[in-house]
Design an enzyme around this catalytic site. Sequence first.
Site, PDB file in Angstrom:
ATOM      1  N   GLY A 124      13.546  13.578  -0.099  1.00 60.42           N
ATOM      2  CA  GLY A 124      12.652  12.506   0.364  1.00 60.42           C
ATOM      3  C   GLY A 124      12.701  12.274   1.863  1.00 60.42           C
ATOM      4  O   GLY A 124      12.220  11.254   2.343  1.00 60.42           O
ATOM      5  N   CYS A 181       3.347   3.648  -2.958  1.00 61.90           N
ATOM      6  CA  CYS A 181       4.578   3.414  -3.725  1.00 61.90           C
ATOM      7  C   CYS A 181       5.253   4.747  -4.003  1.00 61.90           C
ATOM      8  O   CYS A 181       5.546   5.091  -5.151  1.00 61.90           O
ATOM      9  CB  CYS A 181       4.259   2.654  -5.012  1.00 61.90           C
ATOM     10  SG  CYS A 181       5.677   1.760  -5.654  1.00 61.90           S
ATOM     11  N   LEU A 225       0.863  -1.192   0.000  1.00 63.69           N
ATOM     12  CA  LEU A 225       0.000   0.000   0.000  1.00 63.69           C
ATOM     13  C   LEU A 225       0.889   1.228   0.000  1.00 63.69           C
ATOM     14  O   LEU A 225       1.573   1.509   0.986  1.00 63.69           O
ATOM     15  CB  LEU A 225      -0.907   0.023   1.234  1.00 63.69           C
ATOM     16  CG  LEU A 225      -1.710  -1.232   1.578  1.00 63.69           C
ATOM     17  CD1 LEU A 225      -2.685  -0.935   2.721  1.00 63.69           C
ATOM     18  CD2 LEU A 225      -2.459  -1.761   0.364  1.00 63.69           C
ATOM     19  N   LYS A 231       4.541   5.911  11.744  1.00 65.30           N
ATOM     20  CA  LYS A 231       4.647   6.271  13.183  1.00 65.30           C
ATOM     21  C   LYS A 231       3.471   7.089  13.660  1.00 65.30           C
ATOM     22  O   LYS A 231       3.090   7.003  14.836  1.00 65.30           O
ATOM     23  CB  LYS A 231       5.972   6.995  13.470  1.00 65.30           C
ATOM     24  CG  LYS A 231       6.271   8.186  12.580  1.00 65.30           C
ATOM     25  CD  LYS A 231       7.172   7.784  11.443  1.00 65.30           C
ATOM     26  CE  LYS A 231       7.130   8.792  10.331  1.00 65.30           C
ATOM     27  NZ  LYS A 231       8.383   8.966   9.649  1.00 65.30           N
ATOM     28  N   LYS A 284       7.559   9.187  17.347  1.00 66.98           N
ATOM     29  CA  LYS A 284       8.642   8.203  17.528  1.00 66.98           C
ATOM     30  C   LYS A 284       8.976   8.047  19.008  1.00 66.98           C
ATOM     31  O   LYS A 284       9.245   6.932  19.477  1.00 66.98           O
ATOM     32  CB  LYS A 284       9.866   8.643  16.725  1.00 66.98           C
ATOM     33  CG  LYS A 284       9.624   8.555  15.212  1.00 66.98           C
ATOM     34  CD  LYS A 284      10.675   9.300  14.425  1.00 66.98           C
ATOM     35  CE  LYS A 284      10.508   9.111  12.934  1.00 66.98           C
ATOM     36  NZ  LYS A 284      11.336  10.029  12.134  1.00 66.98           N
ATOM     37  N   VAL A 304      10.607   4.111  13.279  1.00 68.02           N
ATOM     38  CA  VAL A 304      11.496   4.944  14.102  1.00 68.02           C
ATOM     39  C   VAL A 304      12.931   4.776  13.618  1.00 68.02           C
ATOM     40  O   VAL A 304      13.431   3.651  13.501  1.00 68.02           O
ATOM     41  CB  VAL A 304      11.425   4.567  15.605  1.00 68.02           C
ATOM     42  CG1 VAL A 304      12.310   5.505  16.429  1.00 68.02           C
ATOM     43  CG2 VAL A 304       9.991   4.612  16.119  1.00 68.02           C
ATOM     44  N   ARG A 341      -2.411   6.147  -5.101  1.00 72.48           N
ATOM     45  CA  ARG A 341      -3.556   7.050  -5.282  1.00 72.48           C
ATOM     46  C   ARG A 341      -3.897   7.209  -6.772  1.00 72.48           C
ATOM     47  O   ARG A 341      -5.045   7.170  -7.158  1.00 72.48           O
ATOM     48  CB  ARG A 341      -3.218   8.424  -4.684  1.00 72.48           C
ATOM     49  CG  ARG A 341      -4.450   9.285  -4.444  1.00 72.48           C
ATOM     50  CD  ARG A 341      -4.095  10.718  -4.212  1.00 72.48           C
ATOM     51  NE  ARG A 341      -3.251  10.930  -3.061  1.00 72.48           N
ATOM     52  CZ  ARG A 341      -3.706  11.124  -1.822  1.00 72.48           C
ATOM     53  NH1 ARG A 341      -4.982  11.100  -1.584  1.00 72.48           N
ATOM     54  NH2 ARG A 341      -2.864  11.343  -0.850  1.00 72.48           N
ATOM     55  N   SER A 358       8.400   2.773  -3.327  1.00 72.67           N
ATOM     56  CA  SER A 358       9.047   2.473  -4.611  1.00 72.67           C
ATOM     57  C   SER A 358      10.356   1.716  -4.379  1.00 72.67           C
ATOM     58  O   SER A 358      10.720   0.833  -5.163  1.00 72.67           O
ATOM     59  CB  SER A 358       9.287   3.757  -5.414  1.00 72.67           C
ATOM     60  OG  SER A 358      10.108   4.636  -4.677  1.00 72.67           O
TER      61      SER A 358
HETATM   62  N1  LIG Z   1      10.292   9.187   3.662  1.00 76.17           N
HETATM   63  C1  LIG Z   1      10.960   8.740   4.714  1.00 76.17           C
HETATM   64  O1  LIG Z   1      12.155   8.990   4.873  1.00 76.17           O
HETATM   65  C2  LIG Z   1      10.274   7.915   5.737  1.00 76.17           C
HETATM   66  C3  LIG Z   1       8.910   7.712   5.713  1.00 76.17           C
HETATM   67  N2  LIG Z   1       8.321   6.968   6.688  1.00 76.17           N
HETATM   68  C4  LIG Z   1       6.890   6.720   6.651  1.00 76.17           C
HETATM   69  O2  LIG Z   1       6.606   5.918   5.522  1.00 76.17           O
HETATM   70  C5  LIG Z   1       5.297   6.222   5.021  1.00 76.17           C
HETATM   71  C6  LIG Z   1       5.407   6.602   3.560  1.00 76.17           C
HETATM   72  O3  LIG Z   1       6.241   7.718   3.436  1.00 76.17           O
HETATM   73  P1  LIG Z   1       6.735   8.221   1.977  1.00 76.17           P
HETATM   74  O4  LIG Z   1       7.087   7.075   1.128  1.00 76.17           O
HETATM   75  O5  LIG Z   1       7.767   9.240   2.274  1.00 76.17           O
HETATM   76  O6  LIG Z   1       5.399   8.918   1.437  1.00 76.17           O
HETATM   77  P2  LIG Z   1       5.046   9.362  -0.057  1.00 76.17           P
HETATM   78  O7  LIG Z   1       4.153  10.532   0.060  1.00 76.17           O
HETATM   79  O8  LIG Z   1       6.261   9.489  -0.888  1.00 76.17           O
HETATM   80  O9  LIG Z   1       4.211   8.106  -0.626  1.00 76.17           O
HETATM   81  C7  LIG Z   1       2.906   7.842  -0.244  1.00 76.17           C
HETATM   82  C8  LIG Z   1       2.278   6.836  -1.209  1.00 76.17           C
HETATM   83  O10 LIG Z   1       0.975   6.524  -0.760  1.00 76.17           O
HETATM   84  C9  LIG Z   1       0.078   6.537  -1.877  1.00 76.17           C
HETATM   85  N3  LIG Z   1      -1.282   6.849  -1.402  1.00 76.17           N
HETATM   86  C10 LIG Z   1      -1.678   7.959  -0.734  1.00 76.17           C
HETATM   87  N4  LIG Z   1      -2.993   7.868  -0.439  1.00 76.17           N
HETATM   88  C11 LIG Z   1      -3.435   6.678  -0.940  1.00 76.17           C
HETATM   89  C12 LIG Z   1      -4.679   6.008  -0.959  1.00 76.17           C
HETATM   90  N5  LIG Z   1      -5.750   6.546  -0.395  1.00 76.17           N
HETATM   91  N6  LIG Z   1      -4.752   4.811  -1.568  1.00 76.17           N
HETATM   92  C13 LIG Z   1      -3.653   4.250  -2.131  1.00 76.17           C
HETATM   93  N7  LIG Z   1      -2.441   4.828  -2.134  1.00 76.17           N
HETATM   94  C14 LIG Z   1      -2.337   6.035  -1.538  1.00 76.17           C
HETATM   95  C15 LIG Z   1       0.630   7.595  -2.804  1.00 76.17           C
HETATM   96  O11 LIG Z   1       0.151   7.387  -4.117  1.00 76.17           O
HETATM   97  C16 LIG Z   1       2.142   7.336  -2.654  1.00 76.17           C
HETATM   98  O12 LIG Z   1       2.513   6.299  -3.534  1.00 76.17           O
HETATM   99  C17 LIG Z   1       4.758   7.322   5.949  1.00 76.17           C
HETATM  100  O13 LIG Z   1       4.029   6.717   6.992  1.00 76.17           O
HETATM  101  C18 LIG Z   1       6.025   7.949   6.494  1.00 76.17           C
HETATM  102  O14 LIG Z   1       5.823   8.581   7.747  1.00 76.17           O
HETATM  103  C19 LIG Z   1       9.034   6.366   7.700  1.00 76.17           C
HETATM  104  C20 LIG Z   1      10.390   6.519   7.750  1.00 76.17           C
HETATM  105  C21 LIG Z   1      11.102   7.328   6.789  1.00 76.17           C
HETATM  106  N1  LIG Z   2      10.240  12.764   8.018  1.00 78.68           N
HETATM  107  C1  LIG Z   2      10.976  11.787   8.765  1.00 78.68           C
HETATM  108  C2  LIG Z   2      11.186  10.557   7.931  1.00 78.68           C
HETATM  109  C3  LIG Z   2      11.601   9.406   8.719  1.00 78.68           C
HETATM  110  O1  LIG Z   2      10.965   8.965   9.672  1.00 78.68           O
HETATM  111  C4  LIG Z   2      12.324  12.348   9.148  1.00 78.68           C
HETATM  112  O2  LIG Z   2      12.694  13.409   8.643  1.00 78.68           O
HETATM  113  O3  LIG Z   2      12.997  11.745   9.989  1.00 78.68           O
HETATM  114 NA    NA Z   3      14.443   1.597  12.588  1.00 72.72          NA
END
Ligand SMILES: NC(=O)C1=CN([C@@H]2O[C@H](COP(=O)(O)OP(=O)(O)OC[C@H]3O[C@@H](n4cnc5c(N)ncnc54)[C@H](O)[C@@H]3O)[C@@H](O)[C@H]2O)C=CC1
Ligand SMILES: N[C@@H](CC=O)C(=O)O
Ligand code: NA
Length: 437
Positions: free
Chosen positions: A191, A18, A16, A109, A209, A136, A52, A23
């Site tokens: 990112g 990408c 769920l 988180k 966290k 975290v 989405r 990705s």
């Molecule tokens: N980016 C980072 O460094 C980190 C992110 N996270 C967590 O990982 C998760 C994802 O973060 P990102 O990849 O950065 O977010 P992002 O915004 O890049 O990707 C979100 C994805 O969810 C999809 N999406 C959104 N609403 C949708 C729906 N209703 N139905 C189906 N698909 C839907 C979008 O199309 C997109 O592919 C979040 O919970 C974030 O807090 C955790 C650690 C690090």
């Molecule tokens: N937005 C968060 C992503 C990882 O959890 C951060 O900047 O640490």
């Molecule tokens: Na970790």
Amino acid sequence: MTLSTSDGRTVRVALLGCGTVGSEVARLLTEQAGELAARAGAPVELAGIAVRRPDKHPELPQHLLTADAAALVESDVDVVVELIGGIEPVRTWLLTALRKGKSVVTANKALLSEHSGELSEAADAGGADLYFEASVAGAIPLLRPLRESLAGDRITKVMGIVNGTTNFILSAMDSTGAGYAETLDEASRLGYAEADPTADVDGYDAASKAAILASLAFHTRVTASDVHREGISGVTASDIAAAKALGRTVKLLAICERVTADDGTESVSARVHPVMLPRPHPLASVGGAFNAVFVEADAAGELMFYGQGAGGAPTASAVLGDLVAVARNRVQGGHGPRESAHANLPVRPMGQTPTRYHVSLDVADKPGVLAQVAQVFADHGVSIAAVRQRDRLSMASLVIVTHLAPDAALEATVEAIGKMDVVREVVSVMRVEGEDT
Ligand SMILES: NC(=O)C1=CN([C@@H]2O[C@H](COP(=O)(O)OP(=O)(O)OC[C@H]3O[C@@H](n4cnc5c(N)ncnc54)[C@H](O)[C@@H]3O)[C@@H](O)[C@H]2O)C=CC1
Ligand SMILES: N[C@@H](CC=O)C(=O)O
Ligand code: NA
């Protein structure tokens, strides 16, 4: 070698989301399919990807794409990997999956820090696993050590840098003097930042966290709303300059402590706020989007965890580790650790939490001013650890570092000092950690 799950199938995975993280998970799942199968004991197959807007993803296998995440969760999958973020509709989908016995791996988180109780209960009811190492400190193996490796020890403190975006910004402000807004844009481009970066700069992400860390460390349900939260939007160039002048630097820390009162009763303190750290402190040299977390435990002593806390590939590493773990559990018929909240300690209000303050003041350069200021600290029961004074024309700069005192007493002291006639300006107020200068 076993090449299928206990019911004779491959491990089918619903992905769920990408985006930045999803990705990278899809890429690694595809590129390392052979090795993952060998490690898990069965092929781990991507059964569908919910995004989405499927039309925006020509790079992904089109037959796997759907905009209907709910239907994908309900389909014939064994594991749901959730990388969308936010509370609803994700909470509902994951509760459904867990109750139906589908294991969940998530990096979310925000969701876990408010709803881990009901998610854990759903996992128990369905006989499924709930893993969340990526939620975290990104790539850093931290939650598994807390949940498993240290399960036999008594943890007293978990403290560290758990938000990459704010660390990236503070590091740039400290080293190059770069502006806040431009550095935040860069963090989003790379990112690191959340979809709404105010979650990072206002400390919500770090508070989530901290709640997860405190819950695991102290076997107590701590939610994000239990965590005292201050972000970095109030950190000024004066704060950075005041820190530099003292050989310190400013970091946004999550601090989770087991506090023991005089009568022996224990509580949990969980807080996120900017802190001045001496430059020799190991957390002071953690730059960019890197994270670092100290854990103190009775028998183990001090442990430090360091690595990339944000970004697509590092976070995907933690997700894949969890995915292999839940796949192994399916293949071998076992389960991962359940929620452990047996200690059920109360959460201590921030005002009663012992902290130390750094206060920089511009005061009138007259005899007796230092004594008057010191008296206000004494009136509030706050003991001073160090004072520095520097004269400038008709003004003097005073820098005061306190000993530990209840945070409310320190806050009241600063308020009273700000009202004194001899005080021209309160230049900087910040909590401190580490040895006195
Ligand atoms: N980016 C980072 O460094 C980190 C992110 N996270 C967590 O990982 C998760 C994802 O973060 P990102 O990849 O950065 O977010 P992002 O915004 O890049 O990707 C979100 C994805 O969810 C999809 N999406 C959104 N609403 C949708 C729906 N209703 N139905 C189906 N698909 C839907 C979008 O199309 C997109 O592919 C979040 O919970 C974030 O807090 C955790 C650690 C690090
Ligand atoms: N937005 C968060 C992503 C990882 O959890 C951060 O900047 O640490
Ligand atoms: Na970790």
